[in-house]
Design an enzyme around this catalytic site. Structure first.
Site, PDB file in Angstrom:
ATOM      1  CB  ALA A   1      -0.549  -0.043   1.231  1.00  0.00           C
TER       2      ALA A   1
ATOM      3  CD  GLU B   1      -2.352  -8.243   2.210  1.00  0.00           C
ATOM      4  OE1 GLU B   1      -2.044  -7.200   1.270  1.00  0.00           O
ATOM      5  OE2 GLU B   1      -2.981  -8.505   3.001  1.00  0.00           O
TER       6      GLU B   1
HETATM    7  N1  COA Z   1       4.599   4.109  -0.178  1.00  0.00           N
HETATM    8  C1  COA Z   1       4.911   4.629  -0.767  1.00  0.00           C
HETATM    9  N2  COA Z   1       5.969   4.599  -1.304  1.00  0.00           N
HETATM   10  C2  COA Z   1       6.840   3.988  -0.900  1.00  0.00           C
HETATM   11  C3  COA Z   1       6.266   2.710  -0.955  1.00  0.00           C
HETATM   12  C4  COA Z   1       5.174   2.341  -0.243  1.00  0.00           C
HETATM   13  N3  COA Z   1       5.159   1.185   0.618  1.00  0.00           N
HETATM   14  N4  COA Z   1       8.226   2.316  -0.418  1.00  0.00           N
HETATM   15  C5  COA Z   1       8.351   3.126  -1.229  1.00  0.00           C
HETATM   16  N5  COA Z   1       8.764   3.758  -1.091  1.00  0.00           N
HETATM   17  C6  COA Z   1       8.914   5.154  -2.315  1.00  0.00           C
HETATM   18  C7  COA Z   1       9.853   5.828  -1.087  1.00  0.00           C
HETATM   19  O1  COA Z   1       9.602   6.753  -0.141  1.00  0.00           O
HETATM   20  C8  COA Z   1      11.221   6.259  -2.026  1.00  0.00           C
HETATM   21  O2  COA Z   1      10.381   7.896  -2.212  1.00  0.00           O
HETATM   22  P1  COA Z   1      11.725   9.064  -2.458  1.00  0.00           P
HETATM   23  O3  COA Z   1      12.287   8.363  -3.564  1.00  0.00           O
HETATM   24  O4  COA Z   1      10.401  10.412  -2.223  1.00  0.00           O
HETATM   25  O5  COA Z   1      12.422   9.181  -1.256  1.00  0.00           O
HETATM   26  C9  COA Z   1      11.072   5.591  -3.275  1.00  0.00           C
HETATM   27  O6  COA Z   1       9.871   4.675  -2.916  1.00  0.00           O
HETATM   28  C10 COA Z   1      12.109   4.753  -3.164  1.00  0.00           C
HETATM   29  O7  COA Z   1      11.916   4.045  -2.440  1.00  0.00           O
HETATM   30  P2  COA Z   1      13.537   3.695  -0.864  1.00  0.00           P
HETATM   31  O8  COA Z   1      12.849   2.361  -0.108  1.00  0.00           O
HETATM   32  O9  COA Z   1      14.468   4.682  -1.226  1.00  0.00           O
HETATM   33  O10 COA Z   1      14.280   1.848  -2.194  1.00  0.00           O
HETATM   34  P3  COA Z   1      14.921   1.364  -2.121  1.00  0.00           P
HETATM   35  O11 COA Z   1      14.964   0.078  -3.494  1.00  0.00           O
HETATM   36  O12 COA Z   1      15.722   1.249  -1.556  1.00  0.00           O
HETATM   37  O13 COA Z   1      14.009  -0.323  -0.931  1.00  0.00           O
HETATM   38  C11 COA Z   1      12.119  -1.221  -0.115  1.00  0.00           C
HETATM   39  C12 COA Z   1      12.956  -0.297  -1.697  1.00  0.00           C
HETATM   40  C13 COA Z   1      10.857  -1.788  -0.938  1.00  0.00           C
HETATM   41  C14 COA Z   1      12.554  -2.296   0.062  1.00  0.00           C
HETATM   42  C15 COA Z   1      11.213   0.137   0.430  1.00  0.00           C
HETATM   43  O14 COA Z   1      11.419   1.002  -0.092  1.00  0.00           O
HETATM   44  C16 COA Z   1      10.963  -0.467   1.555  1.00  0.00           C
HETATM   45  O15 COA Z   1      10.875  -0.964   2.488  1.00  0.00           O
HETATM   46  N6  COA Z   1       9.506  -0.037   1.776  1.00  0.00           N
HETATM   47  C17 COA Z   1       8.614   0.379   1.971  1.00  0.00           C
HETATM   48  C18 COA Z   1       7.449  -1.593   2.201  1.00  0.00           C
HETATM   49  C19 COA Z   1       6.766  -2.335   2.945  1.00  0.00           C
HETATM   50  O16 COA Z   1       6.749  -1.646   4.396  1.00  0.00           O
HETATM   51  N7  COA Z   1       5.786  -2.096   2.538  1.00  0.00           N
HETATM   52  C20 COA Z   1       4.897  -2.933   3.701  1.00  0.00           C
HETATM   53  C21 COA Z   1       2.814  -1.363   3.314  1.00  0.00           C
HETATM   54  S1  COA Z   1       1.998  -1.772   4.449  1.00  0.00           S
END
Ligand code: COA
Length: 263
Positions: A69, A117
């Site tokens: 999400a 999911e």
């Molecule tokens: N929602 C909104 N934006 C998201 C996102 C999410 N679930 N996951 C990543 N982004 C955004 C980040 O905020 C970042 O934005 P910015 O460039 O404006 O700062 C961009 O995507 C890149 O994210 P980043 O974390 O720098 O990339 P990465 O390649 O190093 O890592 C992930 C990727 C997916 C491992 C990491 O972003 C992450 O753990 N995201 C959260 C996942 C999560 O907890 N999901 C469960 C949701 S219920």
């Protein structure tokens, strides 16, 4: 329902296969409300397409399959809007699970929360060896709400599901394969080729038989055995009058490959 932005999710239909791509790489393909609406539009159209025999879902670029999400959008939502979003994301995953055609999740990067999911709602899953997968919601003080608490234990068993959800595990592909969460793992450079091989294998089989077999398995899964067997019989009866069934028998007799038409 508001008009959706078609660039958020792309679909290309080619040789009886619909290839869906979640296209928000800058947000790691996170599912915003407009992204869900666009995806649901695509799914509604595909569900009635007789010429589409298989569906694949992947994420744009390889950094994430889908990061779940959209957490930035979530910050500005009030409680009622969160309820509405969760209702929609749950319905989206049900739309995927309920597609009549077989579905393949091509997990080309990390799949967390709603991204996991999304993969769980598909029939088959192939995953990049570099990716991680998990239902990480409890780390955000919420729970998997788009079918994760329901579909994951059915796939990997209650013990493993609780380990993943309660520990908010980011599981490597090798472990996901070992516990049956994914069907196959490939190095990222080989992922497209391996996914194509799976799709070709699906296309080699009778398309209506695939749909009937999927329905028989899904409908029977939660029933007592006698009721499940009745469902299987009903699904079998659907394919008896098909031309493809007769074509397969003719092809067998003539020692050639069948030419299925989905009729
Ligand atoms: N929602 C909104 N934006 C998201 C996102 C999410 N679930 N996951 C990543 N982004 C955004 C980040 O905020 C970042 O934005 P910015 O460039 O404006 O700062 C961009 O995507 C890149 O994210 P980043 O974390 O720098 O990339 P990465 O390649 O190093 O890592 C992930 C990727 C997916 C491992 C990491 O972003 C992450 O753990 N995201 C959260 C996942 C999560 O907890 N999901 C469960 C949701 S219920």
């Amino acid at each position: 329902m508001p008009m959706s932005d078609s660039s958020l999710v792309e679909v290309v239909c080619d040789n009886h296969v619909a290839h869906i791509t979640i296209n928000r790489p800058a947000a790691r393909n996170a599912l915003s409300f407009p992204t869900l609406l666009r995806l649901r539009e695509i799914l509604a159209e595909l569900a009635s397409r007789k010429d589409v025999w298989a569906v694949s879902i992947t994420g744009a670029e390889d950094k994430a399959f889908c990061a779940g999400a959209d957490l930035k959008e979530r910050r500005d939502m009030n409680e009622q809007q969160v309820v509405e979003f969760v209702k929609n994301i749950r319905a989206t995953m049900s739309d995927i699970a309920n597609l009549p055609q077989p579905t393949l999740a091509i997990i080309n990067g990390h799949a967390f929360g709603g991204g996991c999911e999304l993969a769980l709602a598909c029939d088959l899953r192939i995953m990049s060896s570099q990716a991680l997968i998990g239902l990480t919601e409890t780390s955000l003080a919420i729970i998997p709400g788009a079918g994760g608490c329901v579909r994951l234990p059915r796939l990997v068993g209650v013990a493993k599901a609780k380990e993943m959800v309660l520990l908010s595990k980011r599981m490597p592909a090798s472990e996901a394969l070992e516990c049956g969460l994914v069907n196959q793992v490939a190095d990222s450079g080989d992922l497209t080729e391996s996914a194509t091989a799976i799709i070709e294998q699906l296309l080699a089989n009778g398309p209506l038989a695939l749909q009937a077999a999927k329905a028989a398995i899904d409908l029977g899964n939660d029933l007592a055995i006698d009721d499940a067997l009745e469902q299987e019989a009903e699904c079998y009866s659907r394919i008896i009058p098909t031309r493809d069934r007769l074509e397969a028998l003719a092809a067998f007799a003539e020692k050639r490959k069948p030419r299925f038409k989905g009729e």
